[in-house]
Design a protein around this motif. Structure first.
Motif, PDB file in Angstrom:
ATOM      1  N   THR A   1      -2.805 -38.061  14.285  1.00  0.00           N
ATOM      2  CA  THR A   1      -3.854 -38.245  13.289  1.00  0.00           C
ATOM      3  C   THR A   1      -4.573 -39.577  13.469  1.00  0.00           C
ATOM      4  O   THR A   1      -3.999 -40.564  13.922  1.00  0.00           O
ATOM      5  N   GLY A   2      -5.839 -39.582  13.058  1.00  0.00           N
ATOM      6  CA  GLY A   2      -6.644 -40.783  13.120  1.00  0.00           C
ATOM      7  C   GLY A   2      -6.822 -41.396  11.750  1.00  0.00           C
ATOM      8  O   GLY A   2      -5.932 -41.337  10.889  1.00  0.00           O
ATOM      9  N   PHE A   3      -8.005 -41.954  11.509  1.00  0.00           N
ATOM     10  CA  PHE A   3      -8.300 -42.619  10.247  1.00  0.00           C
ATOM     11  C   PHE A   3      -8.134 -41.645   9.085  1.00  0.00           C
ATOM     12  O   PHE A   3      -8.610 -40.517   9.130  1.00  0.00           O
ATOM     13  N   GLY A   4      -7.425 -42.092   8.053  1.00  0.00           N
ATOM     14  CA  GLY A   4      -7.181 -41.245   6.897  1.00  0.00           C
ATOM     15  C   GLY A   4      -5.933 -40.400   7.006  1.00  0.00           C
ATOM     16  O   GLY A   4      -5.530 -39.760   6.034  1.00  0.00           O
ATOM     17  N   ASN A   5      -5.311 -40.363   8.204  1.00  0.00           N
ATOM     18  CA  ASN A   5      -4.042 -39.662   8.432  1.00  0.00           C
ATOM     19  C   ASN A   5      -4.119 -38.159   8.193  1.00  0.00           C
ATOM     20  O   ASN A   5      -3.092 -37.513   7.994  1.00  0.00           O
ATOM     21  N   SER A   6      -5.332 -37.604   8.227  1.00  0.00           N
ATOM     22  CA  SER A   6      -5.470 -36.167   7.988  1.00  0.00           C
ATOM     23  C   SER A   6      -5.052 -35.374   9.214  1.00  0.00           C
ATOM     24  O   SER A   6      -5.539 -35.626  10.321  1.00  0.00           O
ATOM     25  N   PRO A   7      -4.173 -34.368   9.041  1.00  0.00           N
ATOM     26  CA  PRO A   7      -3.809 -33.520  10.175  1.00  0.00           C
ATOM     27  C   PRO A   7      -4.935 -32.582  10.609  1.00  0.00           C
ATOM     28  O   PRO A   7      -4.768 -31.820  11.556  1.00  0.00           O
ATOM     29  N   TYR A   8      -6.073 -32.672   9.929  1.00  0.00           N
ATOM     30  CA  TYR A   8      -7.238 -31.887  10.336  1.00  0.00           C
ATOM     31  C   TYR A   8      -8.296 -32.747  11.023  1.00  0.00           C
ATOM     32  O   TYR A   8      -9.389 -32.274  11.328  1.00  0.00           O
ATOM     33  N   GLN A   9      -7.956 -34.022  11.279  1.00  0.00           N
ATOM     34  CA  GLN A   9      -8.803 -34.919  12.063  1.00  0.00           C
ATOM     35  C   GLN A   9      -7.903 -35.572  13.112  1.00  0.00           C
ATOM     36  O   GLN A   9      -7.288 -36.609  12.867  1.00  0.00           O
ATOM     37  N   LEU A  10      -7.848 -34.940  14.285  1.00  0.00           N
ATOM     38  CA  LEU A  10      -6.838 -35.300  15.279  1.00  0.00           C
ATOM     39  C   LEU A  10      -7.461 -35.966  16.504  1.00  0.00           C
ATOM     40  O   LEU A  10      -8.598 -35.674  16.871  1.00  0.00           O
ATOM     41  N   PHE A  11      -6.683 -36.823  17.145  1.00  0.00           N
ATOM     42  CA  PHE A  11      -7.110 -37.428  18.400  1.00  0.00           C
ATOM     43  C   PHE A  11      -7.084 -36.441  19.559  1.00  0.00           C
ATOM     44  O   PHE A  11      -7.608 -36.734  20.625  1.00  0.00           O
ATOM     45  N   SER A  12      -6.451 -35.301  19.363  1.00  0.00           N
ATOM     46  CA  SER A  12      -6.361 -34.297  20.422  1.00  0.00           C
ATOM     47  C   SER A  12      -6.059 -32.935  19.835  1.00  0.00           C
ATOM     48  O   SER A  12      -5.298 -32.829  18.870  1.00  0.00           O
ATOM     49  N   ALA A  13      -6.659 -31.898  20.421  1.00  0.00           N
ATOM     50  CA  ALA A  13      -6.353 -30.523  20.024  1.00  0.00           C
ATOM     51  C   ALA A  13      -5.069 -30.022  20.660  1.00  0.00           C
ATOM     52  O   ALA A  13      -4.612 -28.916  20.349  1.00  0.00           O
ATOM     53  N   PHE A  14      -4.460 -30.813  21.541  1.00  0.00           N
ATOM     54  CA  PHE A  14      -3.288 -30.369  22.290  1.00  0.00           C
ATOM     55  C   PHE A  14      -2.070 -31.269  22.102  1.00  0.00           C
ATOM     56  O   PHE A  14      -0.938 -30.803  22.232  1.00  0.00           O
ATOM     57  N   ALA A  15      -2.264 -32.533  21.831  1.00  0.00           N
ATOM     58  CA  ALA A  15      -1.159 -33.487  21.782  1.00  0.00           C
ATOM     59  C   ALA A  15      -0.360 -33.361  20.493  1.00  0.00           C
ATOM     60  O   ALA A  15      -0.811 -32.772  19.504  1.00  0.00           O
ATOM     61  N   GLY A  16       0.846 -33.941  20.518  1.00  0.00           N
ATOM     62  CA  GLY A  16       1.714 -33.950  19.356  1.00  0.00           C
ATOM     63  C   GLY A  16       1.669 -35.298  18.646  1.00  0.00           C
ATOM     64  O   GLY A  16       1.283 -36.317  19.226  1.00  0.00           O
ATOM     65  N   GLN A  17       2.099 -35.299  17.389  1.00  0.00           N
ATOM     66  CA  GLN A  17       2.093 -36.496  16.549  1.00  0.00           C
ATOM     67  C   GLN A  17       3.293 -37.383  16.883  1.00  0.00           C
ATOM     68  O   GLN A  17       4.443 -37.025  16.610  1.00  0.00           O
ATOM     69  N   PRO A  18       3.058 -38.571  17.454  1.00  0.00           N
ATOM     70  CA  PRO A  18       4.186 -39.458  17.779  1.00  0.00           C
ATOM     71  C   PRO A  18       5.041 -39.820  16.571  1.00  0.00           C
ATOM     72  O   PRO A  18       6.253 -40.025  16.710  1.00  0.00           O
ATOM     73  N   LEU A  19       4.426 -39.893  15.378  1.00  0.00           N
ATOM     74  CA  LEU A  19       5.177 -40.287  14.191  1.00  0.00           C
ATOM     75  C   LEU A  19       6.240 -39.265  13.802  1.00  0.00           C
ATOM     76  O   LEU A  19       7.142 -39.572  13.017  1.00  0.00           O
ATOM     77  N   LEU A  20       6.150 -38.045  14.341  1.00  0.00           N
ATOM     78  CA  LEU A  20       7.141 -37.017  14.031  1.00  0.00           C
ATOM     79  C   LEU A  20       8.365 -37.070  14.937  1.00  0.00           C
ATOM     80  O   LEU A  20       9.342 -36.350  14.710  1.00  0.00           O
ATOM     81  N   ILE A  21       8.337 -37.927  15.939  1.00  0.00           N
ATOM     82  CA  ILE A  21       9.494 -38.059  16.831  1.00  0.00           C
ATOM     83  C   ILE A  21      10.668 -38.661  16.061  1.00  0.00           C
ATOM     84  O   ILE A  21      10.517 -39.637  15.320  1.00  0.00           O
ATOM     85  N   SER A  22      11.829 -38.074  16.225  1.00  0.00           N
ATOM     86  CA  SER A  22      13.026 -38.529  15.518  1.00  0.00           C
ATOM     87  C   SER A  22      13.702 -39.684  16.254  1.00  0.00           C
ATOM     88  O   SER A  22      14.174 -39.507  17.387  1.00  0.00           O
ATOM     89  N   PRO A  23      13.798 -40.870  15.638  1.00  0.00           N
ATOM     90  CA  PRO A  23      14.546 -41.964  16.256  1.00  0.00           C
ATOM     91  C   PRO A  23      16.019 -41.629  16.476  1.00  0.00           C
ATOM     92  O   PRO A  23      16.615 -42.040  17.481  1.00  0.00           O
ATOM     93  N   ASP A  24      16.601 -40.880  15.549  1.00  0.00           N
ATOM     94  CA  ASP A  24      18.019 -40.527  15.702  1.00  0.00           C
ATOM     95  C   ASP A  24      18.248 -39.689  16.954  1.00  0.00           C
ATOM     96  O   ASP A  24      19.253 -39.862  17.666  1.00  0.00           O
ATOM     97  N   ARG A  25      17.342 -38.784  17.231  1.00  0.00           N
ATOM     98  CA  ARG A  25      17.497 -37.959  18.421  1.00  0.00           C
ATOM     99  C   ARG A  25      17.208 -38.759  19.697  1.00  0.00           C
ATOM    100  O   ARG A  25      17.761 -38.453  20.758  1.00  0.00           O
TER     101      ARG A  25
END
Length: 529
Positions: free
Chosen positions: A62-86
């Motif tokens: 996500t970009g400005f405003g953190n909206s999942p409907y305004q993305l830096f890429s139509a293909f990439a995944g959200q780095p913030l969803l990566i689990s540190p524990d894993r």
């Protein structure tokens, strides 16, 4: 068998239900929900409660405003969803990396603090990856980069260049980078090689964690409904690297932008600001970008909901620079031609859900029905346009998805509390309830309807009010931040949901009522707090 036939064959008959919850809402100690324990626990809750579907919002960066409907890429995944524990389980992080976890609120997301903290962890994990001697993981990484090179190379260069320019949008970069030539691209790739490698690693980890979670969900009988925003964000790798796909001027600025006219959510319409597609180019290119996009999403998810489906029939075009969406006009989209091209490459009976809310015409209905896509029925909207509103459940046809509300709606309790007394009385009489827990009446109505699919936002399952709303369209602050506590997903709540699911023939293992199920003692008001 093509990539859609098996999925569609499984859906040929039956009734299904599930819960809408975005991963950012999951419990975790790191300020935001992720693909770790909270996600796996949520899958367990779905199974225990007799659900067969999990719907989520777009999972891109996500970009400005953190909206999942305004993305830096139509293909990439959200780095913030990566689990540190894993990451720690994979030896990419160590115990000492977790000594300085800052305080995070548990019921909301503070994106600024989360981005700072998680970026630090991801940088550390990348450094450890570069030093470790793990041939299997390195081989996985190489395979990933090769398979996804069609979007990954442009995305990683875009993100590296964006960081080199302190996050400003690409239209403000120097022309040699903003209006990139093939020779200029090679030069910038060499200059930013270490950063592009970092972003490739982050995507590799996201996809690795995602597919492990998806496998767990599928193995437990849970299929996942993803979400495709119809438009790309202006400040995205897609628009920057593939300007020919969009209706832009010679400097890269949009000629016109997307939105919707005045509607239920806004008296001045919604000005989204996304650049519009150059559909003539897409047609001449046999819709190859869209085919790649949908194929990619159907690898990530079992179904995909296409947001603003009506834009394929006609879209609201607003002159660039407008301050509201009021002065736009309708322009015809690609219509059936696009979906015929998708079917030719990906197979018939595509597992697509059409978000057909808003100003819907007979032409939109025909486009949806020609490809047998289920549309959406939102129960809150059934009480807005009089007694003959076709969104009333007694008018439903089976090939649809019934929702109590969506991520753009208030929670059902919040919505009901804001109604005038006359409409509240209408709702209570239609739902045959006293109104004290109107959300459970809505849930029962959705599950009991003829709709093949029923999806309930988690906030309604948890009997939450407006304070837990996910998004308020037309506003910038306070959106996309809601989170729940692990204790909220109680065994009592799972049992109650399972009983309702069985009662209305939506449990994956129980399609009819039987004497042993104990429905006679079911508490119709839901679990008590």
């Amino acid at each position: 068998m093509d990539i859609t036939s098996q999925k569609s064959a499984e859906e040929a008959s039956g009734r299904y239900c599930g819960i809408l919850a975005h991963p950012t809402s999951f419990p975790s100690p790191y300020g935001i929900g992720d693909l770790g324990k909270g996600a796996f626990d949520f899958i367990d809750f779905l199974k225990k409660s007799g659900q067969s579907l999990w719907q989520l919002l777009p999972t891109g960066p996500t970009g400005f405003g953190n909206s999942p409907y305004q993305l830096f890429s139509a293909f990439a995944g959200q780095p913030l969803l990566i689990s540190p524990d894993r990451l720690r389980e994979s030896d990419l992080l160590k115990k000492d990396d977790f000594l300085d976890i800052p305080y995070f609120p548990r019921d909301s997301v503070d994106y600024g603090a989360v981005i700072k903290f998680k970026t630090k962890l991801l940088r550390k994990a990348f450094s450890n990856f570069q030093k470790m001697n793990n041939a299997d993981l390195c081989a996985e990484y190489d395979v990933f980069c090769e398979k996804h090179s069609f979007w990954l190379e442009d995305y990683t260069l875009f993100m590296a260049a964006k960081e080199a320019h302190n996050g400003i949008e690409w239209l403000s970069w120097e022309d040699s980078l903003a209006l990139l030539s093939p020779s200029g691209k090679a030069a910038w790739k060499a200059k930013l090689a270490s950063e592009t490698d970092y972003h490739a690693f982050v995507q590799f980890i996201f996809y690795k964690q995602w597919f492990e979670l998806k496998e767990y969900a599928n193995s437990n009988g849970i299929r996942i409904i993803g979400d495709i925003p119809i438009f790309a964000a202006l400040d995205s790798a897609d628009v920057w690297a593939c300007r020919e796909l969009f209706n832009l001027d010679s400097k890269g600025f949009p000629v016109s932008v997307a939105g919707v006219p005045p509607d239920y959510f806004s008296t001045t319409g919604q000005l989204w600001g996304n650049p519009l597609y150059d559909w003539d180019f897409h047609r001449n290119d046999c819709y190859s970008w869209w085919i790649s996009r949908v194929r990619h999403q159907l690898e990530l998810y079992d179904f995909v909901r296409i947001d603003h489906f009506r834009g394929f029939e006609a879209y609201w075009s607003i002159p660039f620079g407008s301050t509201t969406a009021e002065n736009g006009h309708w322009v015809k989209g690609p219509g059936k031609e696009l979906f015929l091209a998708l079917e030719k490459e990906l197979g018939r009976n595509l597992p697509i859900i059409a978000e057909d809310l808003g100003v819907i015409t007979p032409e939109v209905d025909d486009l949806r029905d020609s490809f047998h896509f289920p549309g959406m029925k939102v129960l809150q909207f059934a009480f807005t346009d009089g007694r003959d509103n076709t969104l009333m459940p007694h008018y439903f046809k089976s090939n649809c998805v019934c929702y109590t509300g969506t991520h753009d709606n208030d929670t059902t309790l919040g919505w009901y509390g804001g109604l005038d007394t006359r409409t509240q009385d209408w709702v209570r009489r239609y739902m045959n309830t006293g109104g004290s827990l109107i959300n459970w009446a809505f849930i029962r109505t959705a599950l009991g309807s003829v709709a093949k699919y029923a999806i309930i936002p988690l906030q309604d399952v948890l009997s939450l009010g407006s304070e837990s709303r996910m998004n308020t369209p037309g506003t910038r602050d306070g959106n996309w931040v809601w989170r729940y506590y692990q204790k909220d997903l109680s065994a009592e709540l799972a049992s109650h949901m399972k009983q309702l699911t069985e009662l209305y023939g939506r449990h994956p293992e129980t399609s009819v009522w039987h004497e042993q199920s104990g429905f006679a003692t079911l508490n119709s008001r839901g679990p008590q707090s």
